[in-house]
Scaffold this active site. Sequence first.
Site, PDB file in Angstrom:
ATOM      1  N   GLU A  64      51.990 -15.629  12.252  1.00 43.71           N
ATOM      2  CA  GLU A  64      51.766 -14.316  12.839  1.00 43.71           C
ATOM      3  C   GLU A  64      50.292 -13.903  12.756  1.00 43.71           C
ATOM      4  O   GLU A  64      49.753 -13.336  13.695  1.00 43.71           O
ATOM      5  CB  GLU A  64      52.647 -13.305  12.101  1.00 43.71           C
ATOM      6  N   ASP A  65      49.649 -14.192  11.650  1.00 45.94           N
ATOM      7  CA  ASP A  65      48.331 -13.608  11.391  1.00 45.94           C
ATOM      8  C   ASP A  65      47.163 -14.581  11.431  1.00 45.94           C
ATOM      9  O   ASP A  65      46.018 -14.177  11.282  1.00 45.94           O
ATOM     10  CB  ASP A  65      48.324 -12.925  10.015  1.00 45.94           C
TER      11      ASP A  65
END
Length: 505
Positions: free
Chosen positions: A92-93
Amino acid sequence: MSTNKKAPSSELPSDSLEPKSVAPKPETASKKPSPSSRIQKAVALAKTAHSGQFRRTGEPYIIHPLAVKKILEEWEMDEDTIIAGILHDVVEDTSVTLEEIKTEFGESVAFLVDGVTKLSEVRKNMHDIDTYLPETKDNFLRLMIALGSDIRVLIIKLADRLHNARTLSALPPAKQKKIALETLEIFAPLADRLNMGLLRVELADLAFSYVNPRRYEYLKNLIESTNKQASKALKEIKSEVSALLKKEKIDFEISGRIKSVYSLHKKLAKHNQNMGEIYDLTALRIIVPDIVSCYLTLGLLHSLYTPMNERIKDYIAVPKQNGYQSLHTTVITKNKKIVEFQIRTREMHEYAERGLAASFYYNEQKLTENYKQGKIQHLPTNLLWITELQEAAAKLKEGKKVDLKKLRLNLFADKIFVYTPKGDIIDLPKGSLPLDFAFRLHSEIGGHVVGVKINGKMSNLNHHLEQGDVVEILTSKNQKPRASWLDKIITPHARQKLRQMLPKD
Ligand code: MN
């Protein structure tokens, strides 16, 4: 965590008064998992991927995945779960892809990371907790079904939430409250459904200390002072009971257990804030080797003190829905003290505190596999909803349709989910009646009810709604709200709305 904000200590195991005397783990528990090169590799990857990122606290971001790793290790989860925990935020990051994870760590880890990522994506789309809560539960349910084929996704998510809840003080107040509320509404009940008692207590008390700080402080002090007052009497009772059990040659451990702040809050709400009705503020817990000793101990207690008959609960014969087992009894001592006792085996105790995680610990393999092969002995037989999730997930994988309405998902304790004819989900307390449902939709609907169809059939206003019912309210402009309807309502919301509509005398 700032020092002036007294959040519950993360080290307090459940509601245990003397944690050290309770529950020394079975010997194998101290056996540290051998340092794995896969885990080291995952840590290295996460460190590189998250480098240059920071948390709100100002600490390097890697603190968070490492904390999640530590929690999962404490829960004694399997290696794949721990690795997925370390990597749960990288897709996600950071620039790391799912494909890379699959190549490096295998399909299972990739599946888990993907599951956790999807879980947080859904959450991101839900901005305002006040407006989205009913909706969240819907999405959440759908998502849970999609992820149901591996319950470890949830366990990683719970570990993630636990660390975030422990570090809430770093966030701005509005965000604190939002996350705390969500923790209270969704994650603590989830922990409860998995019978992870230690986690439930920590999550709920942490969150409650942000949702309602004044109430939290008040109740916490109340519990502390009550226990202080009771400690001398409890000590006497403890030695009295110990002497008797020793005489009868029962192997036992006895310890105090304190009620958690949030569970006291909920119980007080149920009893109109009447402290006189709270009998289990302090309780003594007795751990014995086997089930026969549980019942023997219960009998001995009752020979020593006067039991309050209506408060004897046999959760061994009839476990709670989440699989919790224990005997509970409340007795009146010779000095007219009211004390609750909880009697259980070591295994029941482990399971009560660690729940699903305890199953992993005993088996070191996926619950699903062991469950299907019948290998788990203290099987959470009542965790039926997990099986249902798994069945639904299997169906989805085969491209078959899953009928949410038929799926008896009862993820949130004491709540049922019913449907409007259009398929909107409405959650109501168990035992709700058609008028509760009608007023929940709109007071204009509630005020003009002439009838109700449940699952397509005409029914009546005294009919208790059940999980998954499709409820259609029939209205007429000519109908007027009636005072007699007050008897056909159980929710405070509906009652209040109806009262406002009734003619004043
Ligand atoms: Mn995270």
